[in-house]
Design an enzyme around this catalytic site. Sequence first.
Site, mmCIF file in Angstrom:
data_model
loop_
_atom_site.group_PDB
_atom_site.id
_atom_site.type_symbol
_atom_site.label_atom_id
_atom_site.label_comp_id
_atom_site.label_asym_id
_atom_site.label_seq_id
_atom_site.Cartn_x
_atom_site.Cartn_y
_atom_site.Cartn_z
ATOM 1 N N ASN A 9 0.746 -1.278 -0.141
ATOM 2 C CA ASN A 9 0.022 0.089 -0.072
ATOM 3 C C ASN A 9 0.939 1.241 0.015
ATOM 4 O O ASN A 9 1.645 1.614 0.947
ATOM 5 C CB ASN A 9 -0.890 0.123 1.302
ATOM 6 C CG ASN A 9 -1.557 1.295 1.683
ATOM 7 O OD1 ASN A 9 -1.846 2.126 0.529
ATOM 8 N ND2 ASN A 9 -2.002 1.595 2.711
ATOM 9 N N LYS A 11 0.199 4.330 -0.189
ATOM 10 C CA LYS A 11 -0.315 5.640 0.343
ATOM 11 C C LYS A 11 0.057 6.662 -0.498
ATOM 12 O O LYS A 11 0.018 6.599 -1.833
ATOM 13 C CB LYS A 11 0.289 5.755 1.725
ATOM 14 C CG LYS A 11 0.177 4.578 2.535
ATOM 15 C CD LYS A 11 0.378 5.031 3.975
ATOM 16 C CE LYS A 11 0.648 3.732 4.685
ATOM 17 N NZ LYS A 11 0.553 3.709 6.179
ATOM 18 N N HIS A 95 -9.171 1.445 4.977
ATOM 19 C CA HIS A 95 -7.986 1.674 5.596
ATOM 20 C C HIS A 95 -8.259 2.614 6.877
ATOM 21 O O HIS A 95 -8.911 3.631 6.592
ATOM 22 C CB HIS A 95 -6.959 2.288 4.506
ATOM 23 C CG HIS A 95 -5.641 2.169 5.027
ATOM 24 N ND1 HIS A 95 -5.152 2.992 6.064
ATOM 25 C CD2 HIS A 95 -4.609 1.261 4.895
ATOM 26 C CE1 HIS A 95 -3.747 2.727 6.402
ATOM 27 N NE2 HIS A 95 -3.465 1.581 5.838
ATOM 28 N N GLU A 97 -6.527 5.150 7.824
ATOM 29 C CA GLU A 97 -6.429 6.546 7.436
ATOM 30 C C GLU A 97 -7.652 7.204 6.712
ATOM 31 O O GLU A 97 -7.996 8.090 6.906
ATOM 32 C CB GLU A 97 -5.103 6.738 6.551
ATOM 33 C CG GLU A 97 -3.676 6.289 7.532
ATOM 34 C CD GLU A 97 -2.627 5.721 6.615
ATOM 35 O OE1 GLU A 97 -2.719 5.761 5.412
ATOM 36 O OE2 GLU A 97 -1.599 5.193 7.570
ATOM 37 N N GLU A 167 -5.248 -4.770 10.611
ATOM 38 C CA GLU A 167 -4.223 -3.878 10.995
ATOM 39 C C GLU A 167 -4.232 -2.872 12.209
ATOM 40 O O GLU A 167 -5.259 -1.915 12.083
ATOM 41 C CB GLU A 167 -4.225 -2.711 9.602
ATOM 42 C CG GLU A 167 -3.863 -3.557 8.468
ATOM 43 C CD GLU A 167 -3.350 -2.351 7.404
ATOM 44 O OE1 GLU A 167 -2.330 -2.844 6.898
ATOM 45 O OE2 GLU A 167 -3.915 -1.435 7.060
ATOM 46 N N GLY A 173 2.753 2.223 10.498
ATOM 47 C CA GLY A 173 3.689 3.472 10.446
ATOM 48 C C GLY A 173 4.466 3.602 11.501
ATOM 49 O O GLY A 173 4.930 4.784 11.862
ATOM 50 N N SER A 212 3.466 -1.798 10.289
ATOM 51 C CA SER A 212 5.106 -1.967 10.499
ATOM 52 C C SER A 212 5.617 -3.573 10.376
ATOM 53 O O SER A 212 6.637 -3.935 11.036
ATOM 54 C CB SER A 212 5.291 -1.528 11.995
ATOM 55 O OG SER A 212 4.961 -0.221 12.030
HETATM 56 C C1 PEP Z 1 -0.639 0.249 5.900
HETATM 57 O O1 PEP Z 1 -0.708 1.518 5.960
HETATM 58 O O2 PEP Z 1 -1.426 -0.497 5.508
HETATM 59 C C2 PEP Z 1 0.435 -0.302 6.557
HETATM 60 C C3 PEP Z 1 0.658 -1.375 6.988
HETATM 61 O O3 PEP Z 1 1.661 0.706 6.812
HETATM 62 P P1 PEP Z 1 2.984 0.341 7.612
HETATM 63 O O4 PEP Z 1 3.377 -1.029 7.012
HETATM 64 O O5 PEP Z 1 3.844 1.504 6.923
HETATM 65 O O6 PEP Z 1 2.641 0.297 8.974
#
Ligand code: PEP
Length: 253
Positions: A9, A11, A95, A97, A167, A173, A212
């Site tokens: 992803n 972003k 998501h 966000e 998630e 992040g 992460s």
């Molecule tokens: C995400 O935004 O779906 C995600 C998993 O981000 P990150 O791996 O950077 O934590």
Amino acid sequence: MRKPVVMGNWKLNGTKSTVTDLIKAFTGVANANEKVDVAICAPAIFIGMVESLATGSKLQWGSEDVDVHTSGAFTGENSPVMIKEFGSTYAIVGHSERRGYHNESNEVVAAKFKAAQDNGLVPVLCIGESEAEYDAGKTLDVCQAEIKAVIDLCGIEAFKNAIIAYEPIWAIGTGKTATPEIAQNVHAGIRAFLKTFNAEVADGVRILYGGSCNAKTAPELFAQKDIDGGLIGGASLKVADFTAIIEAATANA
Ligand code: PEP
């Protein structure tokens, strides 16, 4: 046997130059790791470029979000029909966000899931709790409510052709990956919840971990019984890291 998926992803990241370099690298990695579905969900403006660069390879692609409408006076939105026209397989919906910054409710996310699926895309439903909800022991309640909204609108059978990405918001992040034990417990809980509606669907649906996940943490996470791969943010912008994560999934395929 569920085929693992490793999905990037991106972003709000990328330039024409970085998209070209990354997709050229990832087509090769996807071709070399056929036991895993490898995909990139890119900003909508780059999806046509991804299609041009990845067509003919094993790399799949999709969008990071999708509108509930297919066309009309909805300035700034991206239609599932348009996303599909550029060869996409997937559309991420819900998501954290999007839920957080754009106030998307469980019902809106369910409508996006339906719009994606009705127009030939595989929805990737993101679910997960905040840190406060985790601390309060509400993880499964939150995940179940997010899934239930989709079941209410689309029915349990809709998960025959969809992916779930667990998630935890506190892990996205932040560099704080959930431990394999925490993630496995939640994934098993999600599968058990789905089983109360339909055991076959519950056994077949792929549940990815996201938050992460990196080259170091992926091997142990992907070794867990109910973790079928990962949704990867930051590490999907780095060739060496994303490649190592894909190879970790192949090792468990
Ligand atoms: C995400 O935004 O779906 C995600 C998993 O981000 P990150 O791996 O950077 O934590």
